[in-house]
Design a protein around this motif. Structure first.
Motif, PDB file in Angstrom:
ATOM      1  N   THR A 284       0.813  -1.221   0.000  1.00  7.25           N
ATOM      2  CA  THR A 284       0.000   0.000   0.000  1.00  7.25           C
ATOM      3  C   THR A 284       0.845   1.269   0.000  1.00  7.25           C
ATOM      4  OG1 THR A 284      -0.140   0.067   2.425  1.00  7.25           O
ATOM      5  CG2 THR A 284      -1.842  -1.178   1.270  1.00  7.25           C
ATOM      6  N   LEU A 285       2.167   1.137   0.187  1.00  8.02           N
ATOM      7  CA  LEU A 285       3.046   2.317   0.197  1.00  8.02           C
ATOM      8  C   LEU A 285       3.345   2.768  -1.225  1.00  8.02           C
ATOM      9  CD1 LEU A 285       3.457   1.513   3.180  1.00  8.02           C
ATOM     10  CD2 LEU A 285       5.879   1.998   2.903  1.00  8.02           C
ATOM     11  N   SER A 286       3.323   4.071  -1.443  1.00 12.10           N
ATOM     12  CA  SER A 286       3.602   4.586  -2.794  1.00 12.10           C
ATOM     13  C   SER A 286       5.107   4.576  -3.090  1.00 12.10           C
ATOM     14  CB  SER A 286       3.075   6.015  -2.925  1.00 12.10           C
ATOM     15  OG  SER A 286       3.756   6.880  -2.027  1.00 12.10           O
ATOM     16  N   ILE A 287       5.947   4.606  -2.055  1.00 11.89           N
ATOM     17  CA  ILE A 287       7.400   4.608  -2.261  1.00 11.89           C
ATOM     18  C   ILE A 287       7.962   3.224  -1.921  1.00 11.89           C
ATOM     19  CG2 ILE A 287       7.864   7.076  -2.053  1.00 11.89           C
ATOM     20  CD1 ILE A 287       8.284   6.707   0.929  1.00 11.89           C
ATOM     21  N   LYS A 288       8.865   2.753  -2.740  1.00 10.72           N
ATOM     22  CA  LYS A 288       9.343   1.371  -2.624  1.00 10.72           C
ATOM     23  C   LYS A 288      10.798   1.312  -2.167  1.00 10.72           C
ATOM     24  CE  LYS A 288       5.353   0.197  -4.311  1.00 10.72           C
ATOM     25  NZ  LYS A 288       4.302  -0.224  -3.370  1.00 10.72           N
ATOM     26  N   SER A 342      20.059  12.055  -8.270  1.00  9.89           N
ATOM     27  CA  SER A 342      21.154  13.003  -8.079  1.00  9.89           C
ATOM     28  C   SER A 342      21.376  13.339  -6.611  1.00  9.89           C
ATOM     29  CB  SER A 342      20.883  14.293  -8.862  1.00  9.89           C
ATOM     30  OG  SER A 342      21.950  15.197  -8.730  1.00  9.89           O
ATOM     31  N   LYS A 343      20.337  13.165  -5.794  1.00  8.13           N
ATOM     32  CA  LYS A 343      20.467  13.483  -4.362  1.00  8.13           C
ATOM     33  C   LYS A 343      21.354  12.470  -3.634  1.00  8.13           C
ATOM     34  CE  LYS A 343      17.781  15.554  -0.729  1.00  8.13           C
ATOM     35  NZ  LYS A 343      18.784  15.287   0.299  1.00  8.13           N
ATOM     36  N   ALA A 344      21.689  11.369  -4.299  1.00  4.35           N
ATOM     37  CA  ALA A 344      22.589  10.380  -3.687  1.00  4.35           C
ATOM     38  C   ALA A 344      24.012  10.928  -3.726  1.00  4.35           C
ATOM     39  CB  ALA A 344      22.506   9.057  -4.440  1.00  4.35           C
ATOM     40  N   THR A 345      24.359  11.693  -2.678  1.00  2.00           N
ATOM     41  CA  THR A 345      25.681  12.331  -2.656  1.00  2.00           C
ATOM     42  C   THR A 345      26.672  11.560  -1.794  1.00  2.00           C
ATOM     43  OG1 THR A 345      24.994  13.771  -0.843  1.00  2.00           O
ATOM     44  CG2 THR A 345      24.723  14.627  -3.084  1.00  2.00           C
ATOM     45  N   ASN A 346      26.298  10.350  -1.356  1.00  2.00           N
ATOM     46  CA  ASN A 346      27.251   9.515  -0.614  1.00  2.00           C
ATOM     47  C   ASN A 346      27.039   8.051  -0.985  1.00  2.00           C
ATOM     48  OD1 ASN A 346      25.173   8.394   1.168  1.00  2.00           O
ATOM     49  ND2 ASN A 346      25.181  10.376   2.188  1.00  2.00           N
ATOM     50  N   VAL A 347      27.955   7.221  -0.565  1.00  2.55           N
ATOM     51  CA  VAL A 347      27.962   5.804  -0.967  1.00  2.55           C
ATOM     52  C   VAL A 347      26.721   5.081  -0.465  1.00  2.55           C
ATOM     53  CG1 VAL A 347      29.162   3.605  -0.613  1.00  2.55           C
ATOM     54  CG2 VAL A 347      30.462   5.641  -1.216  1.00  2.55           C
ATOM     55  N   ASN A 348      26.293   5.373   0.761  1.00  4.11           N
ATOM     56  CA  ASN A 348      25.162   4.658   1.316  1.00  4.11           C
ATOM     57  C   ASN A 348      23.879   4.933   0.540  1.00  4.11           C
ATOM     58  OD1 ASN A 348      23.024   4.326   3.923  1.00  4.11           O
ATOM     59  ND2 ASN A 348      24.667   2.831   3.756  1.00  4.11           N
ATOM     60  N   ALA A 349      23.681   6.179   0.124  1.00  2.00           N
ATOM     61  CA  ALA A 349      22.498   6.528  -0.668  1.00  2.00           C
ATOM     62  C   ALA A 349      22.512   5.770  -1.996  1.00  2.00           C
ATOM     63  CB  ALA A 349      22.458   8.031  -0.914  1.00  2.00           C
ATOM     64  N   THR A 350      23.680   5.665  -2.614  1.00  5.75           N
ATOM     65  CA  THR A 350      23.789   4.921  -3.868  1.00  5.75           C
ATOM     66  C   THR A 350      23.577   3.426  -3.642  1.00  5.75           C
ATOM     67  OG1 THR A 350      25.182   6.587  -4.912  1.00  5.75           O
ATOM     68  CG2 THR A 350      25.391   4.342  -5.747  1.00  5.75           C
ATOM     69  N   PHE A 351      24.015   2.926  -2.498  1.00  3.40           N
ATOM     70  CA  PHE A 351      23.750   1.525  -2.139  1.00  3.40           C
ATOM     71  C   PHE A 351      22.251   1.249  -2.190  1.00  3.40           C
ATOM     72  CE2 PHE A 351      22.864  -2.026   0.625  1.00  3.40           C
ATOM     73  CZ  PHE A 351      23.928  -2.900   0.449  1.00  3.40           C
ATOM     74  N   TYR A 352      21.451   2.133  -1.564  1.00  4.99           N
ATOM     75  CA  TYR A 352      19.986   1.970  -1.577  1.00  4.99           C
ATOM     76  C   TYR A 352      19.457   1.957  -3.005  1.00  4.99           C
ATOM     77  CZ  TYR A 352      19.874   3.199   3.432  1.00  4.99           C
ATOM     78  OH  TYR A 352      20.050   3.232   4.791  1.00  4.99           O
ATOM     79  N   ALA A 353      19.985   2.875  -3.830  1.00  2.00           N
ATOM     80  CA  ALA A 353      19.498   2.977  -5.210  1.00  2.00           C
ATOM     81  C   ALA A 353      19.795   1.710  -5.999  1.00  2.00           C
ATOM     82  CB  ALA A 353      20.132   4.191  -5.886  1.00  2.00           C
ATOM     83  N   LEU A 354      21.027   1.234  -5.918  1.00  2.00           N
ATOM     84  CA  LEU A 354      21.392   0.013  -6.649  1.00  2.00           C
ATOM     85  C   LEU A 354      20.607  -1.192  -6.135  1.00  2.00           C
ATOM     86  CD1 LEU A 354      25.256   0.526  -6.942  1.00  2.00           C
ATOM     87  CD2 LEU A 354      23.612   0.540  -8.827  1.00  2.00           C
ATOM     88  N   GLU A 355      20.359  -1.213  -4.832  1.00  3.04           N
ATOM     89  CA  GLU A 355      19.582  -2.298  -4.236  1.00  3.04           C
ATOM     90  C   GLU A 355      18.174  -2.352  -4.829  1.00  3.04           C
ATOM     91  OE1 GLU A 355      19.517  -3.720   0.337  1.00  3.04           O
ATOM     92  OE2 GLU A 355      18.501  -1.832  -0.014  1.00  3.04           O
ATOM     93  N   CYS A 356      17.629  -1.183  -5.196  1.00  4.17           N
ATOM     94  CA  CYS A 356      16.269  -1.118  -5.761  1.00  4.17           C
ATOM     95  C   CYS A 356      16.211  -1.519  -7.234  1.00  4.17           C
ATOM     96  CB  CYS A 356      15.720   0.304  -5.636  1.00  4.17           C
ATOM     97  SG  CYS A 356      15.309   0.778  -3.963  1.00  4.17           S
ATOM     98  N   MET A 357      17.341  -1.542  -7.901  1.00  6.86           N
ATOM     99  CA  MET A 357      17.344  -1.827  -9.338  1.00  6.86           C
ATOM    100  C   MET A 357      16.994  -3.290  -9.612  1.00  6.86           C
ATOM    101  SD  MET A 357      18.012   0.960 -11.013  1.00  6.86           S
ATOM    102  CE  MET A 357      17.128   1.854  -9.745  1.00  6.86           C
ATOM    103  N   ASP A 358      15.984  -3.510 -10.441  1.00 10.61           N
ATOM    104  CA  ASP A 358      15.605  -4.882 -10.799  1.00 10.61           C
ATOM    105  C   ASP A 358      15.881  -5.151 -12.283  1.00 10.61           C
ATOM    106  OD1 ASP A 358      13.665  -3.288 -11.888  1.00 10.61           O
ATOM    107  OD2 ASP A 358      11.980  -4.199 -10.828  1.00 10.61           O
ATOM    108  N   LYS A 359      16.718  -4.277 -12.906  1.00  8.38           N
ATOM    109  CA  LYS A 359      17.107  -4.433 -14.310  1.00  8.38           C
ATOM    110  C   LYS A 359      18.623  -4.272 -14.413  1.00  8.38           C
ATOM    111  CE  LYS A 359      12.881  -2.063 -15.758  1.00  8.38           C
ATOM    112  NZ  LYS A 359      12.305  -0.871 -16.372  1.00  8.38           N
TER     113      LYS A 359
END
Length: 461
Positions: A284-288, A342-359
């Protein structure tokens, strides 16, 4: 920044006398503080070592506030009774050191402003997730009908809002730099989303100094206040074992069931902090993504502590649209998804982003390195990244770290070039992800400018 004249005489509520307020930095927080300071009876002087943007200069002129640019008149500045320092100015610059040697208080906008408002403050900090959590908390509280403002690192400055409208509640996104300049400032509800190494160049490359800075958010909390935190975060847990806060601890976790707080069970968020438990399926959450689950937990508990009905919370979580430049879907072109993080200005933020990638992903990375250690990203890059496009002036560390796990690494010198190269490297079903893990100041004004240039380049394909 609203270009409006303040009726100074009608709004002075504190008899300050003619104390001298010097504001270092003529940006959003500086100009907002100058307006509030003048309104409250201070003799105000704004000093910026660089050039003040035209929109801020107009506001200062409109409100008859004395200012200088491209210099600091040290003799005049050292006559201040109090100095509000822009968060972008490091503590170790010679002028700031000299001010402190002369026992002149150097404080942040948050510290200066709170003395002029009785509002309930929800203060949010953390290495990652603070913008999304701030926007989400504001979204829920606004939908609940609270008189609520949003400030800090978002929108108009806190000081300007207090000068203009002084709402009953504020959600504030607060950086470590802003926390460094507080003495008495307090949040009734403080949220610490997580702590991972960031901005270490400002903290002598000492992670413990950065951790201590983040925990200043709970420094002045009382027994009647609340401290919401990530119970899965090692740095946070270690600090809490060794240090005390007076506030009531309100944890959230994805890894363990909690008798008090928020946790995840069977793909459902369960929140147990008052008599009314909340159960929310992740669907039910809009953000994943796992990080957004935590952001939702923190925002929901803040809303519950302010007595917001659970139906309003659930509706708000379903309708929230997320933060610009944070895993923002820009376009799908030739079956390739372009994502602006672009707001991922540190390694941990990019970790979250890559973790979300399903492609399979073409990853655009790089910028001003703040002491990054990319090794945590290696497993995700090995699994998900087919090519790396460097977007920065110094890419050696990126190339050295990933050349053994990614065959294709290309260097580019601008957003347009990076997007065009990424288009050539991608195939149907892939994603192109801008998630730089670095600051933006080598090629761009800030991360917003970087994100906007990326989006423009994508739309021009």
């Amino acid at each position: 920044m609203k270009n409006q004249e303040i009726n100074i005489s009608n709004k002075i509520s504190n008899n300050i006398g003619s104390k001298k307020l010097v504001v270092l930095g003529g940006g959003e927080s500086g100009v907002g503080t100058a307006i509030l300071g003048k309104q409250k009876g201070y003799e105000v002087f704004v000093s910026d070592k660089g050039e003040i943007a035209e929109k801020y200069k107009e506001v200062l002129l409109h409100n008859n506030i004395d200012f200088e640019e491209k210099q600091h008149s040290e003799t005049r500045i050292l006559k201040a009774d109090v100095v509000m320092k822009s968060p972008g100015i490091p503590d170790n610059v010679a002028l700031v050191v000299k001010l402190r040697e002369n026992n002149i208080p150097v404080i942040s906008e948050m510290e200066f402003t709170q003395q002029f408002t009785n509002a309930t403050i929800i203060g949010i900090t953390g290495s990652n997730g603070k913008t999304t959590t701030t926007l989400l908390t504001h979204h829920i509280l606004k939908n609940a009908g609270l008189d609520i403002g949003i400030a800090g690192n978002i929108g108009d400055s806190f000081a300007l809002q207090v000068a203009n409208e002084n709402r009953k509640n504020y959600v504030l996104e607060i950086s470590s730099f802003q926390l460094d300049g507080i003495e008495k400032f307090n949040s009734h509800i403080a949220i610490l989303t997580n702590i991972t190494p960031d901005h270490l160049d400002r903290y002598d490359y000492d992670f413990n100094k950065y951790i201590a800075s983040k925990f200043r958010i709970t420094k002045n909390q009382k027994e009647t206040d609340y401290f919401i935190y990530d119970a899965d975060d090692e740095a946070i847990n270690n600090w809490l074992k060794k240090n005390k806060t007076k506030a009531k601890l309100v944890p959230f976790s994805l890894k363990k069931e909690l008798s008090f707080g928020a946790y995840l069970k069977d793909e459902t968020i369960i929140i147990n902090i008052n008599k009314e438990n909340i159960h929310m399926p992740l669907s039910t959450l809009s953000i994943k993504g796992k990080h957004n689950t935590k952001n939702a937990m923190a925002a929901t508990m803040a809303a519950q502590l302010l007595k917001v009905r659970k139906e309003t919370i659930k509706e708000s979580l379903a309708s929230f649209e997320g933060a610009e430049h944070r895993l923002e879907k820009v376009a799908k072109i030739k079956d390739v998804e372009y994502i602006n993080d672009s707001k991922a200005t540190n390694v941990n933020a990019t970790f979250y982003a890559l973790e979300c990638m399903d492609k399979q992903t073409v990853w655009i990375v790089g910028g001003v390195d703040k002491g990054n250690d990319y090794t945590d990203l290696l497993p995700l890059v090995r699994e998900k990244v087919k090519a790396i496009v460097c977007l920065g002036l110094d890419n050696d560390k990126i190339k050295n770290t990933f050349s053994n796990v990614v065959d294709i690494i290309v260097e580019t010198a601008g957003a347009e070039e990076a997007v065009k190269v990424s288009e050539k490297l991608s195939e149907r079903g892939d994603a192109v992800l801008l998630s730089p893990a670095c600051a933006s100041f080598d090629l761009f004004e800030n991360y917003e400018d970087r994100g906007r240039q990326f989006k423009k380049a994508v739309r021009n394909l």
